[in-house]
Design an enzyme around this catalytic site. Structure first.
Site, PDB file in Angstrom:
ATOM      1  N   ARG A  92       1.054  -1.247  -0.105  1.00  0.00           N
ATOM      2  CA  ARG A  92       0.058  -0.101  -0.068  1.00  0.00           C
ATOM      3  C   ARG A  92       0.794   1.202  -0.255  1.00  0.00           C
ATOM      4  NH1 ARG A  92      -2.773   2.933   4.759  1.00  0.00           N
ATOM      5  NH2 ARG A  92      -4.126   4.585   3.447  1.00  0.00           N
ATOM      6  N   HIS A 136      -2.741  10.878   0.693  1.00  0.00           N
ATOM      7  CA  HIS A 136      -2.176  10.622   2.111  1.00  0.00           C
ATOM      8  C   HIS A 136      -1.640  12.221   2.652  1.00  0.00           C
ATOM      9  CE1 HIS A 136      -0.687   7.553   5.029  1.00  0.00           C
ATOM     10  NE2 HIS A 136      -0.465   8.689   5.720  1.00  0.00           N
ATOM     11  N   GLU A 181      -7.101   8.564   6.004  1.00  0.00           N
ATOM     12  CA  GLU A 181      -7.466   9.388   7.508  1.00  0.00           C
ATOM     13  C   GLU A 181      -7.907  10.752   7.515  1.00  0.00           C
ATOM     14  OE1 GLU A 181      -4.080   8.742  10.142  1.00  0.00           O
ATOM     15  OE2 GLU A 181      -4.002   6.514  10.104  1.00  0.00           O
ATOM     16  N   ASN A 311      -7.530   1.748   9.847  1.00  0.00           N
ATOM     17  CA  ASN A 311      -6.074   1.996  10.350  1.00  0.00           C
ATOM     18  C   ASN A 311      -6.442   2.088  12.149  1.00  0.00           C
ATOM     19  OD1 ASN A 311      -5.439   2.589   7.875  1.00  0.00           O
ATOM     20  ND2 ASN A 311      -4.851   4.773   8.281  1.00  0.00           N
ATOM     21  N   TYR A 313      -4.422   1.616  15.701  1.00  0.00           N
ATOM     22  CA  TYR A 313      -3.273   1.650  16.505  1.00  0.00           C
ATOM     23  C   TYR A 313      -3.243   1.305  17.694  1.00  0.00           C
ATOM     24  CZ  TYR A 313      -0.499   3.211  12.405  1.00  0.00           C
ATOM     25  OH  TYR A 313      -0.081   3.104  11.104  1.00  0.00           O
ATOM     26  N   GLU A 371      -3.779  -0.265   8.177  1.00  0.00           N
ATOM     27  CA  GLU A 371      -2.408   0.255   8.719  1.00  0.00           C
ATOM     28  C   GLU A 371      -2.468  -0.430  10.222  1.00  0.00           C
ATOM     29  OE1 GLU A 371      -1.366   4.233   9.067  1.00  0.00           O
ATOM     30  OE2 GLU A 371      -1.912   4.955   7.120  1.00  0.00           O
TER      31      GLU A 371
HETATM   32  O1  IFM Z   1       2.662   7.389  10.237  1.00  0.00           O
HETATM   33  C1  IFM Z   1       1.192   7.520  10.088  1.00  0.00           C
HETATM   34  C2  IFM Z   1       0.508   7.339   8.717  1.00  0.00           C
HETATM   35  O2  IFM Z   1       0.902   8.299   8.017  1.00  0.00           O
HETATM   36  C3  IFM Z   1      -0.854   7.652   9.121  1.00  0.00           C
HETATM   37  N1  IFM Z   1      -1.406   6.673  10.148  1.00  0.00           N
HETATM   38  C4  IFM Z   1      -0.392   6.572  11.363  1.00  0.00           C
HETATM   39  C5  IFM Z   1       0.903   6.496  11.015  1.00  0.00           C
HETATM   40  C6  IFM Z   1       1.643   6.376  12.436  1.00  0.00           C
HETATM   41  O3  IFM Z   1       1.495   7.566  12.885  1.00  0.00           O
END
Ligand code: IFM
Length: 467
Positions: A92, A136, A181, A311, A313, A371
């Site tokens: 990606r 992005h 995002e 995405n 985290y 992500e």
């Molecule tokens: O690096 C970023 C990415 O550009 C977008 N999502 C989160 C990642 C980590 O912060």
């Protein structure tokens, strides 16, 4: 030079274990144009809002910029070799709008298109599926000067840019994402001021979010006209599982507001064509309702996506607080939890809960994890290799959570690890390293971290190596 890595052949595909992933599951890694490409002044590329924002004193840690980044623009062949060695099935990446249209519109820049055509051909020759994100965060500065994401014209230019790429690459790229995002583009960029273009007004951010969603709708609509029948399109949203700090009603309501702001404000429009009513009311009370035009909602609803990109985290744990400004909540931290260098709580169950919630609330969509990954200190080095067991632990936990979600019927079709390479981490500059490939930014040497070999084994066994 391709990335240095331990010698020896990767393991052959073992018979599927009971714990393996479905056949055809995509194992990928992700990057983004401004974070890796560099070459910001080459071959006609135009200025972007990030080129400009990096020049604002104090905006970026250490005064870093993406001018060189990983020099991927020149080293992409080695990077594809690295991906082949990892046995990735998909990669990606994002295209830089300002490489293709230096001023954001007008006549396309042949050299910019050539770069992405060569990259796509190189990936395909290596047996790796390209998964292309159209935006992005690197808006051409010329469009920012004309109003940026608060102007509906930007959405129209985005659809033209998207159409240009569908036309040039649609025969070879089968997985597309409109935006990465949009919460970050809108709210980090126009409210918190920590991302380009560095504005600090909530109402402006809500309007930017609306135009971004409008751009998404136009780009999906153009895709239905121009995209190949065997191709798919979606959006990559940054989503958080939100947990209330306590069982108390006010914390439960705070969690609902947080969920409305970070998740539902984007999920509801792209799946249902409407904004969540509770949040519309809340924003309106703060004079921050989006300027909707007749037909905006219908346009979103009329062009459903093929998949949702998630995405993920870390989770949010929130409590009601008057100090929380107009949203009325703050985030708490559980002290006994592991945290990454970004100070993000490590909580794989949050991914599981989120995937199940998306299945239940949004019509059981096809999903890719677009992500997931972690920044750690990466200080333990043995024989020249970063021993990033903490990153392996993070990835292992989240991939296991993904597998549990599949077992519960979530239509999860792939996983893209963030990130293939250490790269430019926005306002954190080069201080935060998310890569499974270490990049020495002085020499541009790439070296596998321990996690790269681990991921290679996971891929080679279709997830069986986790078991
Ligand atoms: O690096 C970023 C990415 O550009 C977008 N999502 C989160 C990642 C980590 O912060």
């Amino acid at each position: 030079m391709p990335a240095a890595r331990p010698r020896g052949r990767p393991p052959k595909n073992k018979p599927m274990s009971a714990n393996a992933f479905p056949q055809g599951f995509l194992w990928g890694a992700a990057t983004a144009a401004y974070q890796v490409e560099g070459a910001v002044h080459e071959d006609g590329r135009g200025e972007t809002i990030w080129d400009r924002f990096c020049r604002v004193p104090g905006a970026i840690h250490g005064g870093d910029t993406g001018d060189v980044a990983c020099d991927h623009y020149h080293r992409w062949r080695d990077d594809v070799e690295n991906m082949r060695d990892l046995r990735l099935s998909a990669y990606r990446f994002s295209t830089a709008w300002a490489r293709v249209f230096p001023q954001g519109k007008g006549k396309p820049n042949r050299k910019g298109l050539d770069f992405y055509e060569a990259l796509v051909d190189g990936l395909l020759a290596a047996g790796i599926q390209p998964a292309l994100t159209l935006y992005h965060w690197d808006l051409p500065q010329a469009l920012q000067d004309a109003g940026g994401w608060t102007s509906r014209d930007t959405a129209s230019w985005f659809a033209e840019y998207a159409s240009c790429l569908y036309t040039h690459l649609g025969d070879r790229v089968k997985t597309w994402m409109t935006l990465n995002e949009p919460w970050v583009s809108a709210f980090a960029g126009h409210w918190q001021g920590v991302h380009a273009p560095g504005l600090k007004d909530f109402g402006t951010a809500v309007q930017a979010a609306h135009v971004l969603l409008h751009a998404h709708a136009l780009a999906v609509s153009a895709f239905r006209e121009l995209g190949a029948r065997d191709a798919r399109i979606g959006i990559a949203l940054d989503l958080h599982q939100v947990y209330p700090w306590s069982d108390g009603v006010s914390d439960q309501e705070a969690a609902r507001r947080c969920d409305g702001h970070v998740n539902r404000w984007f999920l509801d429009p792209v799946f249902k064509g409407t904004y969540p009513k509770d949040m519309l009311d809340l924003y309106a009370r703060h004079h921050a309702a989006p300027h909707e035009h007749t037909g905006d909602a219908e346009a979103l609803a009329a062009h459903p996506m093929d998949f949702l990109g998630v995405n993920y985290y870390f989770p949010q744990r929130v409590y009601a607080s008057d100090a929380g400004g107009l949203l009325g909540y703050e985030s708490g931290r559980l002290e006994d939890r592991q945290r990454t260098e970004m100070d993000w709580e490590v909580h794989p169950d949050g991914l599981y809960d989120l995937l199940l919630r998306l299945k239940g609330d949004y019509g059981d969509p096809a999903i890719f994890i677009t992500e997931n990954g972690a920044a750690f200190k990466d200080q333990r080095v043995e024989k020249g290799q970063v021993q990033d067991d903490d990153r392996i632990g993070y990835l292992d936990g989240h991939i296991r959570a993904a597998r549990r979600a599949i077992e519960r019927g979530v239509k999860l079709q792939g996983y893209f690890l963030w990130s293939l390479l250490d790269n430019f981490e926005w306002s954190f500059g080069y201080r935060q390293r998310f890569g499974i490939t270490h990049v020495d930014f002085a020499t541009q040497a790439r070296t596998w971290k321990k996690s790269a070999g681990w991921y290679q084994r996971v891929i080679a066994t279709n997830g069986g190596a986790l078991a």
